[in-house]
Design a protein around this motif. Structure first.
Motif, PDB file in Angstrom:
ATOM      1  N   LYS A  65      44.935  33.230  30.838  1.00 40.83           N
ATOM      2  CA  LYS A  65      44.940  34.618  30.370  1.00 40.83           C
ATOM      3  C   LYS A  65      43.563  35.268  30.433  1.00 40.83           C
ATOM      4  O   LYS A  65      43.428  36.445  30.090  1.00 40.83           O
ATOM      5  N   VAL A  66      42.549  34.521  30.856  1.00 47.85           N
ATOM      6  CA  VAL A  66      41.206  35.099  30.969  1.00 47.85           C
ATOM      7  C   VAL A  66      41.223  36.194  32.038  1.00 47.85           C
ATOM      8  O   VAL A  66      41.740  35.981  33.142  1.00 47.85           O
ATOM      9  N   PRO A  67      40.685  37.381  31.755  1.00 52.20           N
ATOM     10  CA  PRO A  67      40.699  38.473  32.737  1.00 52.20           C
ATOM     11  C   PRO A  67      40.021  38.088  34.043  1.00 52.20           C
ATOM     12  O   PRO A  67      39.070  37.302  34.066  1.00 52.20           O
ATOM     13  N   ALA A  68      40.532  38.637  35.146  1.00 56.57           N
ATOM     14  CA  ALA A  68      40.013  38.300  36.473  1.00 56.57           C
ATOM     15  C   ALA A  68      38.548  38.679  36.636  1.00 56.57           C
ATOM     16  O   ALA A  68      37.808  38.034  37.375  1.00 56.57           O
ATOM     17  N   GLU A  69      38.107  39.743  35.930  1.00 57.65           N
ATOM     18  CA  GLU A  69      36.714  40.181  36.082  1.00 57.65           C
ATOM     19  C   GLU A  69      35.729  39.246  35.390  1.00 57.65           C
ATOM     20  O   GLU A  69      34.523  39.307  35.659  1.00 57.65           O
TER      21      GLU A  69
END
Length: 289
Positions: A65-69
Motif C-alpha cells: 500500500k506504500v504510494p508509488a511516489e
C-alpha cells in the motif's frame, strides 16, 4: 511336521509378543505427553505461530500500500523477499526451540556446514553473494532492457542466484549474478530518456549549408523525438565517397524502434525535397582492347 509347526508357532508368538511390547511402549510414550502441561504448551505454540503469521501478512499488505511516489517496484520486491526469508527463519528457529534444540549448537553446525558447502559450491555461493548486491544496488529492475556479455534482453525476474531475461526473439536467457557483477552491465532503460545518433553522407557537390539546414528539419518530422534535450546535427568528416553527417535525437526508451524508423524516413525525405544526393560506392570498369 509337528516340530516344524511348533517352531513356526513359537516364532509367531515371539513376533506377536515383541510387537505388543513395542506398541505398549509407544502408547506409554504418547500418554506421557498427554497431560495438561504439554497441552497448554501446544496451544500456546499454535497461538504464537498464528500471531506471527498475521503480523507477516499485515506487513506485506502495508508494503504493497506504500504510494508509488515513495518507492519503486524493485525496492518493494527486495523488502518483501527479505521479510519473507526472515519470517521463515524465525518460524524454524521457534519450532526447533520447542523440541529443545539449542540454537547455539545450530549456529555452530551451520558455520561448519557453511565452510564445507562453500568449498564444494564456490560458483553458487559467488552467485548468491552477487545476487545480494544486484538486489540492493538498484542497477536494474524488472522490465529493463539490459546487455550483459553480448546478450540483449528484457528482465523478467531478479533472483538470488541469477537474472532471467527474454531476448527480442523471445528466447529465455539465464544470466548468473556473478556475471552481472564482474562484467560491464548496460541498462538501456535505467534513465527515462535515450539518445539515438544516425549517420548519413552527402555528395561533395552539395552545398554544405543547405545540407545542414535540410537535415535539421528531419527530427521535427518524428513525433516521438523529444524537444528537451534538443536534437543536434553536425558534420562528421570527409569520407572517400562523400561528406559524413550525423543527427542525434532524444526519445523515451519505449519508443526506440519507432523513433529509429521515423528518423531514417525523415532524413531521406528532407534530402529528396532539397535535391540532395546521397552518394554510394560505385565501381568503374574499363576494358582495354
Amino acid at each position: 511336521m509337528n516340530e516344524t509347526e511348533n517352531s513356526i508357532t513359537t516364532a509367531a508368538e515371539a513376533v506377536g509378543e515383541s510387537f505388543i511390547e513395542h506398541t505398549s511402549t509407544f502408547i506409554a510414550w504418547v500418554k506421557s505427553f498427554l497431560n495438561w502441561g504439554n497441552l497448554f504448551k501446544v496451544i500456546g505454540a499454535v497461538i504464537i505461530l498464528f500471531i506471527l503469521w498475521i503480523v507477516y501478512r499485515v506487513i506485506l499488505k502495508a508494503i504493497k500500500k506504500v504510494p508509488a511516489e515513495k518507492t519503486t517496484p524493485h525496492r518493494q520486491m527486495i523488502i518483501t523477499r527479505f521479510i519473507k526469508y526472515l519470517f521463515y527463519i524465525v518460524i524454524v528457529m521457534y519450532v526447533l526451540s520447542l523440541f529443545g534444540v539449542k540454537l547455539s549448537a545450530i549456529w555452530g553446525a551451520a558455520g561448519i556446514a557453511g565452510v564445507a558447502i562453500g568449498f564444494a559450491a564456490q560458483t553458487s555461493v559467488s552467485n548468491l553473494i552477487s545476487g545480494l548486491f544486484v538486489l540492493t544496488e538498484g542497477s536494474l529492475k524488472v522490465g529493463d532492457t539490459i546487455i550483459v556479455n553480448g546478450v540483449t534482453g528484457i528482465v523478467d525476474s531478479i533472483n538470488l542466484i541469477s537474472v532471467r531475461v527474454h531476448t527480442l526473439d523471445n528466447e529465455m536467457v539465464r544470466i548468473p549474478n556473478s556475471s552481472i557483477i564482474n562484467t560491464n552491465l548496460m541498462n538501456k532503460s535505467y534513465h527515462n530518456k535515450r539518445r539515438l545518433t544516425l549517420s548519413i553522407s552527402i555528395s561533395y557537390d552539395t552545398d554544405m549549408k543547405t545540407a545542414l539546414e535540410a537535415l535539421s528539419k528531419a527530427p521535427s518530422l518524428c513525433p516521438t523525438v523529444l524537444d528537451n534535450p534538443a536534437p543536434a546535427v553536425w558534420f562528421d568528416g570527409f569520407a572517400d565517397s562523400g561528406i559524413n553527417m550525423t543527427v542525434a535525437v532524444w526519445f523515451k526508451p519505449d519508443d526506440f524502434l519507432k523513433t529509429k524508423n521515423d528518423l531514417y524516413i525523415a532524413m531521406k525525405q528532407v534530402f529528396d525535397e532539397a535535391g540532395i544526393e546521397i552518394p554510394f560506392n560505385q565501381l568503374d570498369v574499363k576494358i582495354k582492347k
